[in-house]
Design an enzyme around this catalytic site. Structure first.
Site, short mmCIF file in Angstrom:
data_model
loop_
_atom_site.label_atom_id
_atom_site.label_comp_id
_atom_site.label_asym_id
_atom_site.label_seq_id
_atom_site.Cartn_x
_atom_site.Cartn_y
_atom_site.Cartn_z
N CYS A 84 5.23 -35.32 3.03
CA CYS A 84 6.26 -34.35 3.45
C CYS A 84 7.19 -33.96 2.31
O CYS A 84 7.99 -33.03 2.46
CB CYS A 84 7.07 -34.91 4.61
SG CYS A 84 6.04 -35.34 6.05
N HIS A 340 8.82 -27.97 10.87
CA HIS A 340 8.36 -28.85 9.78
C HIS A 340 6.92 -28.55 9.39
O HIS A 340 6.00 -29.30 9.72
CB HIS A 340 8.52 -30.30 10.23
CG HIS A 340 8.17 -31.31 9.18
ND1 HIS A 340 8.29 -31.08 7.82
CD2 HIS A 340 7.70 -32.60 9.29
CE1 HIS A 340 7.90 -32.15 7.16
NE2 HIS A 340 7.54 -33.08 8.02
#
Length: 393
Positions: A84, A340
């Protein structure tokens, strides 16, 4: 050493998209280059963040493909993959390339598709995400990322008395901020009761404690000071200085961490960034941080030095991290409400900070910010990158 500046930003709405990856990235990249007012032939490198193109899109050599799509074929291109924290790592390397004088202007961006529009359902996508965890000790036992952050948050709740209501207040705050952001995936306000009544995903997290799967792209142009001044004089957006970037990693697997309730990499990366920028937590006016789960935001606000250990939850409940509070955290809505898309998240945090520091954030604008901080983590809190930007430097 050259002083790096961000001179152009662009991003797509974070949501479910059925467009090919190249079209999605192109929307953000063209917006960033147009905002910078820099000619295409002045951009001399391209750094791309994409974490899962190989698994999801069956496309693993994406940097030159996307460079060709946006008219930059021929220049040095590099894809970065760091779970991420992928596009924050690309940003860090662009900043270092400009600082060193190796490049004068770098296009940095991130793009990812993670929703069922890819043809992969939620269960299979969760399995794909889990490849970012330890392959011998975590994947075989079925540990998922809600489970990882649930374990860390449970420990924090045990040590400091953080409650489910504190967690819910983080979700309520970020959904409120998301309601002010036209690019947010979840632009709808919720209540503490909505959160506490939602289904359990992995204790202590309920559905509304978790960020969504998202598709999207974000991009920015990083240049040296001379190029930034020329671009601004030609009508480009206000340049924002990059004053410090910290990058640290922690022990993997989480079972080997010395203190499970402490995200040590965030503390180390923040210390590096503060030292480089010559500022401290008290100088920061606006924060974009990695709230993949509500507990992650509480842990991060403490690790970054904004609150003492155990005070992150009460601070959220008291409204201290809302727009209008003493330290607005995630005015974009954060991962929780804005969305996200793994490889685009870090770049989008920098886009939001630049927008805030320029005073261009509209209804979600923080009052007169001068210093902004972005915190982006990858894997089971193993990789963390902290960036500090400043207006007028």
């Amino acid at each position: 050493m050259s002083q790096p500046h961000v001179v152009g930003v662009g991003m797509t709405r974070f949501d479910a998209h059925d467009r090919p990856l190249a079209e999605l990235f192109g929307e953000a990249a063209f917006a960033a280059m147009d905002d910078s007012e820099i000619e295409r032939d002045a951009i001399d490198a391209f750094y791309l963040g994409n974490a899962m193109g190989g698994q999801i899109e069956h496309a693993s050599h994406l940097a030159p493909q996307l460079a060709s799509h946006v008219g930059l074929a021929g220049i040095p291109c590099q894809r970065f993959e760091d779970a991420c924290a992928t596009s924050s790592n690309a940003f860090k390397h662009a900043v270092e390339a400009v600082e060193s004088g190796r490049h004068e202007a770098v296009l940095v961006g991130g793009v990812e598709r993670c929703t069922p529009e890819t043809g992969i359902d939620t269960a299979e996508m969760t399995t794909q995400f889990a490849t970012a965890m330890h392959e011998l000790y975590e994947q075989p036992v079925g540990l998922s990322f809600p489970g990882v952050f649930g374990l860390l948050t449970d420990r924090h709740m045990h040590e400091f008395g953080t409650t489910e209501e504190h967690l819910a207040e983080v979700a309520v705050k970020n959904h409120f901020h998301g309601s002010l952001n036209p690019d947010a995936q979840h632009g709808r306000e919720i209540t503490v009761e909505d959160v506490l009544d939602s289904p359990v995903v992995a204790s202590p997290f309920r559905l509304y404690d978790c960020c969504p799967f998202s598709d999207g792209a974000a991009a920015l142009v990083v240049t040296n000071e001379e190029t930034a001044e020329r671009a601004h004089a030609d009508g480009g957006g206000e340049p924002i200085a990059v004053q410090g970037v910290g990058h640290a990693t922690d022990i993997v697997p989480i079972a080997d961490k010395i203190e499970p309730g402490v995200t040590q990499a965030a503390r180390d990366a923040a210390e590096q960034a503060y030292d480089a920028a010559g500022v401290g937590p008290g100088d920061v006016d606006v924060v974009e941080l990695h709230d993949c789960f509500t507990g992650a935001e509480i842990l991060a606000t403490e690790a970054l030095g904004f609150f003492d250990r155990g005070e992150g939850g009460p601070a959220a409940a008291e409204g201290r991290t809302r727009i209008g509070g003493e330290l607005p955290v995630n005015p974009s809505g954060g991962l929780k409400a804005k969305g996200h898309p793994i490889g685009a998240t870090g770049a989008a945090q920098i886009v939001e900070l630049v927008t805030q520091l320029r005073g261009d954030a509209g209804d979600r604008q923080v009052e007169d910010p001068e210093v902004g901080l972005a915190h982006n983590l990858g894997g089971d809190t193993a990789t963390t990158i902290v960036s500090i930007l400043e207006v007028g430097a």
